[in-house]
Design a protein around this motif. Structure first.
Motif, PDB file in Angstrom:
ATOM      1  N   GLN A 102       0.839  -1.207   0.000  1.00 48.20           N
ATOM      2  CA  GLN A 102       0.000   0.000   0.000  1.00 48.20           C
ATOM      3  C   GLN A 102       0.874   1.257   0.000  1.00 48.20           C
ATOM      4  O   GLN A 102       0.583   2.231  -0.697  1.00 48.20           O
ATOM      5  CB  GLN A 102      -0.919  -0.016   1.227  1.00 48.20           C
ATOM      6  N   ALA A 103       1.957   1.218   0.780  1.00 46.15           N
ATOM      7  CA  ALA A 103       2.867   2.367   0.845  1.00 46.15           C
ATOM      8  C   ALA A 103       3.578   2.584  -0.494  1.00 46.15           C
ATOM      9  O   ALA A 103       3.778   3.734  -0.915  1.00 46.15           O
ATOM     10  CB  ALA A 103       3.887   2.170   1.954  1.00 46.15           C
ATOM     11  N   TYR A 121      -1.721   5.578   1.483  1.00 47.07           N
ATOM     12  CA  TYR A 121      -0.987   5.721   2.742  1.00 47.07           C
ATOM     13  C   TYR A 121      -1.904   5.551   3.949  1.00 47.07           C
ATOM     14  O   TYR A 121      -1.491   5.033   4.990  1.00 47.07           O
ATOM     15  CB  TYR A 121      -0.257   7.066   2.798  1.00 47.07           C
ATOM     16  N   LYS A 122      -3.158   5.963   3.802  1.00 44.71           N
ATOM     17  CA  LYS A 122      -4.129   5.736   4.883  1.00 44.71           C
ATOM     18  C   LYS A 122      -4.320   4.236   5.100  1.00 44.71           C
ATOM     19  O   LYS A 122      -4.342   3.756   6.244  1.00 44.71           O
ATOM     20  CB  LYS A 122      -5.456   6.400   4.545  1.00 44.71           C
ATOM     21  N   ASN A 123      -4.431   3.488   4.003  1.00 45.62           N
ATOM     22  CA  ASN A 123      -4.530   2.026   4.098  1.00 45.62           C
ATOM     23  C   ASN A 123      -3.299   1.450   4.797  1.00 45.62           C
ATOM     24  O   ASN A 123      -3.403   0.564   5.649  1.00 45.62           O
ATOM     25  CB  ASN A 123      -4.654   1.404   2.706  1.00 45.62           C
ATOM     26  N   ALA A 124      -2.137   1.967   4.398  1.00 43.17           N
ATOM     27  CA  ALA A 124      -0.882   1.454   4.956  1.00 43.17           C
ATOM     28  C   ALA A 124      -0.799   1.706   6.459  1.00 43.17           C
ATOM     29  O   ALA A 124      -0.370   0.834   7.225  1.00 43.17           O
ATOM     30  CB  ALA A 124       0.304   2.098   4.239  1.00 43.17           C
ATOM     31  N   ASP A 133       8.202   5.609   8.576  1.00 45.58           N
ATOM     32  CA  ASP A 133       8.265   6.138   7.205  1.00 45.58           C
ATOM     33  C   ASP A 133       6.865   6.338   6.639  1.00 45.58           C
ATOM     34  O   ASP A 133       6.586   7.343   5.973  1.00 45.58           O
ATOM     35  CB  ASP A 133       9.069   5.198   6.304  1.00 45.58           C
ATOM     36  N   ILE A 134       5.989   5.376   6.893  1.00 49.95           N
ATOM     37  CA  ILE A 134       4.606   5.479   6.420  1.00 49.95           C
ATOM     38  C   ILE A 134       3.908   6.642   7.121  1.00 49.95           C
ATOM     39  O   ILE A 134       3.207   7.440   6.494  1.00 49.95           O
ATOM     40  CB  ILE A 134       3.856   4.155   6.650  1.00 49.95           C
TER      41      ILE A 134
END
Length: 306
Positions: A102-103, A121-124, A133-134
């Motif tokens: 995802q990221a 990024y929200k998913n990650a 990092d995310i």
């Protein structure tokens, strides 16, 4: 296949290609073999053959997660972003709870489609809320969407996990500045500068927080540090011009803005400031009108320019 890889390791690309192609005649559906040939052709700057073998590698093992993400990564490094995105999406279907995939998708969308990047990024973050990092990238994207409260919470979480990461402190400072929390912003920027003393971007951000608190002399000292690092940076010189304007030292402000304009002749904010300063001093009024008209031509709807 093994002989081809050995030849490749010792730098004999020509014979390596021959051996790998010979192996391919014997085993046409070997995914690993196609992958090695794809990498080899990339090294030989033959993109069309590289793409062919990468595609054949995936056809041979369409469910091979490692092969898919490896080829997706290669396409990303070669800036073949559409192909990379398609493969990472395939990988995401294979492993829907993999935060790194995802990221990677978020990272691929960062430049051209930040809102789509924000989704990935929200998913990650939901899948792995402890990856600094995310959290850093997600916080930056939230800031760009002016979701300041969420951005602050996200970046603060990242700092709890990785305390000494200057970029996260810098991004948090930007959020705090936008929220008018100037003292906290100054603290965040100070941390970033302390750990990256020659980062002009961080230094000028620190000066912004100081200016917001009307610490003009301290801000000038901070900006002076940036100018020592790069004396010909028009951004630093313009920053000094703005502070001298606030102190009503118009003559020295004009000197700085004129110097910055030589280095950045198309800076519309710079032209606007200089026109305002000329008006304040009632000098060079024809040039002032010329400068502000240029600014308005570029940004006709800016109220401050009008």
């Amino acid at each position: 296949h093994l002989l081809g890889n050995i030849l490749l390791e010792i730098g004999n690309k020509g014979e390596a290609t021959e051996e790998l192609l010979l192996a391919l005649k014997i085993d046409k559906n070997n995914s690993s073999l196609h992958l090695d040939l794809g990498n080899l052709y990339l090294n030989l700057n033959n993109q069309s053959k590289a793409e062919y073998h990468f595609s054949e590698s995936i056809k041979a093992s369409p469910k091979d997660f490692q092969a898919v993400i490896k080829i997706a990564g290669i396409f990303k490094n070669e800036e073949m972003f559409d192909k990379s995105i398609a493969l990472y999406k395939d990988a995401a279907l294979m492993q829907p709870k993999n935060a790194n995939i995802q990221a990677q998708l978020g990272n691929l969308y960062l430049k051209n489609n930040p809102r789509e990047a924000l989704v990935y990024y929200k998913n990650a973050v939901q899948l792995n809320p402890n990856d600094p990092d995310i959290l850093y990238q997600f916080g930056r994207l939230l800031f760009s969407e002016k979701q300041f409260s969420k951005a602050r919470e996200t970046l603060e979480q990242g700092i709890l996990i990785r305390e000494n990461h200057s970029p996260t402190h810098y991004e948090l400072g930007r959020v705090l500045l936008a929220e008018s929390k100037f003292v906290d912003a100054e603290r965040s920027f100070s941390f970033a500068v302390e750990h990256e003393k020659k980062n002009v971007t961080y230094i000028l951000a620190l000066s912004e927080a100081q200016i917001a608190q009307k610490k003009y002399d301290l801000a000038l000292e901070t900006i002076g540090g940036a100018m020592k690092i790069n004396p010909k940076n028009p951004v630093s010189i313009f920053a000094a011009c703005k502070v001298y304007s606030k102190k009503r030292f118009y003559t020295i402000a004009i000197e700085h803005c004129e110097k910055a304009l030589v280095l950045n002749p198309n800076g519309i904010n710079l032209m606007n400031r200089l026109a305002w300063l000329y008006a304040k001093k009632s000098i060079k009024l024809e040039l002032a009108l010329e400068l502000i008209n240029k600014s308005i031509k570029v940004s006709p709807n800016r109220d401050d320019f009008i």
